[in-house]
Design a protein around this motif. Structure first.
Motif, mmCIF file in Angstrom:
data_model
loop_
_atom_site.group_PDB
_atom_site.id
_atom_site.type_symbol
_atom_site.label_atom_id
_atom_site.label_comp_id
_atom_site.label_asym_id
_atom_site.label_seq_id
_atom_site.Cartn_x
_atom_site.Cartn_y
_atom_site.Cartn_z
ATOM 1 N N GLY A 98 -67.754 104.825 -36.795
ATOM 2 C CA GLY A 98 -67.960 103.885 -35.695
ATOM 3 C C GLY A 98 -68.794 102.674 -36.027
ATOM 4 O O GLY A 98 -69.221 101.959 -35.103
ATOM 5 N N LEU A 99 -69.051 102.399 -37.312
ATOM 6 C CA LEU A 99 -69.880 101.253 -37.677
ATOM 7 C C LEU A 99 -69.356 99.925 -37.119
ATOM 8 O O LEU A 99 -70.143 99.127 -36.593
ATOM 9 C CB LEU A 99 -70.022 101.165 -39.201
ATOM 10 C CG LEU A 99 -71.196 101.932 -39.818
ATOM 11 C CD1 LEU A 99 -71.192 101.756 -41.329
ATOM 12 C CD2 LEU A 99 -72.520 101.466 -39.231
ATOM 13 N N PRO A 100 -68.045 99.631 -37.193
ATOM 14 C CA PRO A 100 -67.578 98.364 -36.607
ATOM 15 C C PRO A 100 -67.871 98.264 -35.115
ATOM 16 O O PRO A 100 -68.228 97.195 -34.619
ATOM 17 C CB PRO A 100 -66.070 98.394 -36.884
ATOM 18 C CG PRO A 100 -65.923 99.277 -38.070
ATOM 19 C CD PRO A 100 -66.973 100.334 -37.902
ATOM 20 N N TRP A 101 -67.731 99.373 -34.397
ATOM 21 C CA TRP A 101 -68.017 99.366 -32.962
ATOM 22 C C TRP A 101 -69.513 99.213 -32.705
ATOM 23 O O TRP A 101 -69.920 98.535 -31.759
ATOM 24 C CB TRP A 101 -67.496 100.655 -32.331
ATOM 25 C CG TRP A 101 -67.731 100.724 -30.849
ATOM 26 C CD1 TRP A 101 -66.963 100.168 -29.867
ATOM 27 C CD2 TRP A 101 -68.804 101.404 -30.188
ATOM 28 N NE1 TRP A 101 -67.492 100.440 -28.628
ATOM 29 C CE2 TRP A 101 -68.622 101.196 -28.797
ATOM 30 C CE3 TRP A 101 -69.894 102.147 -30.623
ATOM 31 C CZ2 TRP A 101 -69.499 101.728 -27.852
ATOM 32 C CZ3 TRP A 101 -70.765 102.675 -29.673
ATOM 33 C CH2 TRP A 101 -70.564 102.469 -28.302
ATOM 34 N N LEU A 102 -70.344 99.834 -33.546
ATOM 35 C CA LEU A 102 -71.786 99.785 -33.336
ATOM 36 C C LEU A 102 -72.369 98.406 -33.639
ATOM 37 O O LEU A 102 -73.270 97.939 -32.937
ATOM 38 C CB LEU A 102 -72.475 100.834 -34.213
ATOM 39 C CG LEU A 102 -72.270 102.302 -33.832
ATOM 40 C CD1 LEU A 102 -72.829 103.208 -34.927
ATOM 41 C CD2 LEU A 102 -72.917 102.613 -32.491
ATOM 42 N N LEU A 103 -71.873 97.755 -34.689
ATOM 43 C CA LEU A 103 -72.506 96.532 -35.171
ATOM 44 C C LEU A 103 -71.804 95.251 -34.741
ATOM 45 O O LEU A 103 -72.394 94.177 -34.838
ATOM 46 C CB LEU A 103 -72.593 96.562 -36.706
ATOM 47 C CG LEU A 103 -73.390 97.728 -37.303
ATOM 48 C CD1 LEU A 103 -73.391 97.636 -38.824
ATOM 49 C CD2 LEU A 103 -74.822 97.727 -36.774
ATOM 50 N N ASN A 104 -70.585 95.345 -34.291
ATOM 51 C CA ASN A 104 -69.837 94.132 -33.948
ATOM 52 C C ASN A 104 -69.321 94.243 -32.526
ATOM 53 O O ASN A 104 -68.122 94.436 -32.283
ATOM 54 C CB ASN A 104 -68.688 93.925 -34.928
ATOM 55 C CG ASN A 104 -68.152 92.503 -34.877
ATOM 56 O OD1 ASN A 104 -68.648 91.663 -34.137
ATOM 57 N ND2 ASN A 104 -67.121 92.238 -35.657
ATOM 58 N N SER A 105 -70.221 94.108 -31.570
ATOM 59 C CA SER A 105 -69.864 94.316 -30.174
ATOM 60 C C SER A 105 -68.971 93.217 -29.620
ATOM 61 O O SER A 105 -68.317 93.407 -28.601
ATOM 62 C CB SER A 105 -71.138 94.414 -29.323
ATOM 63 O OG SER A 105 -71.928 93.236 -29.463
ATOM 64 N N GLY A 106 -68.945 92.052 -30.258
ATOM 65 C CA GLY A 106 -68.131 90.955 -29.746
ATOM 66 C C GLY A 106 -66.783 90.824 -30.415
ATOM 67 O O GLY A 106 -66.066 89.843 -30.170
ATOM 68 N N ALA A 107 -66.404 91.810 -31.237
ATOM 69 C CA ALA A 107 -65.148 91.688 -31.983
ATOM 70 C C ALA A 107 -63.949 91.663 -31.056
ATOM 71 O O ALA A 107 -62.996 90.907 -31.267
ATOM 72 C CB ALA A 107 -65.021 92.848 -32.974
#
Length: 310
Positions: A98-107
């Motif tokens: 879940g790193l992309p979800w955790l660190l890039n909330s505006g993606a």
């Protein structure tokens, strides 16, 4: 922790069990791309709260995330072996996935704006291609050569459906479902209305609609710029919490209570609470999307709603 043969066998058996469950689920659900369908209002709200957009098919998801999933399994196994925390390994694996979800909330918002901008560019090119004597369907097929990459797959499937004999109205509605945006519904509404009225002026209407889409894209970009600062703060808070979690595993005395069964359950509860807080923070910063007007009620009640909106 002493690494003996039994511990290694137990760890590898657990990893094999998780991998087996994943493969079994993939076999039951299938790997083929699913046809577009309308999501329920509750499903749309849940995905918005989680900060995710339209979900890709299993094949597309695995192609993009296979390396991350493999790394998550390795990280979870290592954490389990060197700390003795089975639940700690599970939490670590979930964090890696879940790193992309955790660190890039505006993606998700950025991706939606890019898709809408691609729709605006495509509609503008479509207005240039469409001329007297050329049908809208032929213009859409010709636009495949210059369609923006962000919506190329959707437009390609639209052309394929019409070439396969779909009624244009049905093909356009599925196209709208795939784009899943209220502003993009305006484009599809114009196409559907053109089926009933093949009069002149479509090229000009498309050009005017593209201008409106351009203003919409500009407005959304300004909103996202204002939301960037709190998202940056959220990202740093997340990094700090993950760093504390990683460093705490190096302290034997401090983390001794987590080696018990109760401690492992508490660890999982803390991880779940962290995710819930993240969802809550995103929910506070989220702007409710404009409801789509090409809804299921519109299908059941004919095109009266569509005509009133147009």
């Amino acid at each position: 922790m002493n690494l003996d043969l039994d511990s290694l066998l137990a760890a590898f058996a657990a990893v094999a069990a998780v991998a087996g469950l994943f493969v079994a689920a993939a076999g039951l659900l299938g790997w083929a791309e699913r046809p577009a369908r309308r999501r329920s209002r509750a499903g749309q709200r849940l995905r918005a709260a989680l900060g995710v957009g339209a979900s890709p098919g299993p094949v597309a998801w695995w192609a993009r995330a296979s390396t991350r999933v493999t790394g998550a399994l390795v990280a979870g196994l290592l954490i389990w072996l060197f700390t003795g925390w089975p639940m700690g390994g599970l939490v670590a694996a979930v964090v890696v996935v879940g790193l992309p979800w955790l660190l890039n909330s505006g993606a998700n918002a950025t991706r939606e704006i890019a898709r809408l901008e691609a729709v605006e560019e495509w509609v503008r090119r479509l207005s240039d291609i469409h001329t007297v004597g050329v049908s809208l369907e032929q213009s859409i097929q010709r636009s495949l050569q210059t369609v923006p990459a962000a919506i190329k797959d959707e437009v390609t499937r639209l052309v394929s459906r019409m070439s396969a004999g779909w009624h244009p109205q049905d093909a356009y509605r599925v196209f709208a479902d795939e784009l899943n945006d209220a502003t993009a519904d305006e484009v599809v509404a114009l196409m559907i209305l053109h089926i009933e009225d093949r009069g002149a002026g479509l090229s000009r209407a498309l050009n005017d609609l593209a201008s409106g889409l351009s203003h919409e894209v500009l407005g959304r970009r300004e909103i996202e710029a204002d939301r960037q600062k709190p998202r940056t703060n959220d990202r740093w808070v997340t990094i700090f919490c993950l760093a504390i979690f990683g460093l705490s595993m190096l302290s034997g005395a401090y983390t001794e209570p987590y080696t018990t069964v109760v401690g492992q359950l508490v660890l999982v509860l803390l991880g779940a609470a962290f995710v819930l807080v993240k969802i809550w923070m995103r929910r506070m910063a989220m702007i409710e999307p404009t409801p789509r007007f090409l809804s299921a009620q519109d299908r059941a009640g004919g095109d009266s709603t569509l005509k009133e909106t147009a």
